[in-house]
Design an enzyme around this catalytic site. Structure first.
Site, PDB file in Angstrom:
ATOM      1  N   GLY A 123       5.062  -1.293   3.418  1.00 51.66           N
ATOM      2  CA  GLY A 123       3.879  -1.517   2.585  1.00 51.66           C
ATOM      3  C   GLY A 123       2.602  -1.666   3.389  1.00 51.66           C
ATOM      4  N   CYS A 124       2.717  -1.657   4.709  1.00 51.04           N
ATOM      5  CA  CYS A 124       1.537  -1.711   5.566  1.00 51.04           C
ATOM      6  C   CYS A 124       1.256  -0.304   6.075  1.00 51.04           C
ATOM      7  CB  CYS A 124       1.772  -2.628   6.769  1.00 51.04           C
ATOM      8  SG  CYS A 124       1.708  -4.378   6.381  1.00 51.04           S
TER       9      CYS A 124
END
Length: 145
Positions: A59-60
């Site tokens: 998710g980064c």
């Protein structure tokens, strides 16, 4: 497993209240942005052996890793790092609130109110906001296991 309890003091110093005070003193977004980058310099570099796929945060956009362990006193201790300067600062902001805490304290801490009080949600790009949430979710997932 290395002892994460002594890996970094972030969470003890600075803690969430210290971060709040620093943001309140940094007038305007430009000064707060500089503060975030300065905070990132407090984060110790993650040892290469911890930068493995199993510790990678999903998710980064940038590369980020999270490692956690629970000590005998019931507190959780975390090591987290990123290859992006601004993300390193955001990690410090999160760790200041959640590192060296019990699972109950981690789950109960109102991150949305904390981020709102710091004014982060107004200034972060959607991808940085998603990365910030990924760090928090990663910590909460580890602490709920």
């Amino acid at each position: 497993m290395s002892d994460l309890a002594t890996y970094t003091r972030i969470g003890l110093e600075p803690d969430a209240d210290t971060i709040r005070q620093q943001f309140a003193a940094a007038n305007g977004w430009e000064n707060q942005y500089r503060l975030i980058i300065q905070l990132g310099k407090l984060l110790p570099a993650l040892p290469a052996e911890w930068q493995q796929e199993e510790n990678r945060l999903k998710g980064c956009e940038s590369q980020a890793w999270l490692k956690g362990e629970k000590s005998e006193d019931g507190c959780w201790h975390f090591a987290c790092d990123s290859d992006a300067r601004i993300v390193r600062g955001l990690i410090v902001i999160v760790l200041a609130a959640l590192n060296h805490q019990t699972a109950n304290a981690i789950q109960a801490f109102d991150m949305d109110a904390y981020f709102s009080e710091l004014g982060l949600e107004k200034h972060l790009s959607p991808s940085r906001g998603n990365g910030l949430r990924a760090i928090v979710l990663g910590i909460r997932d580890l602490a709920s296991a």
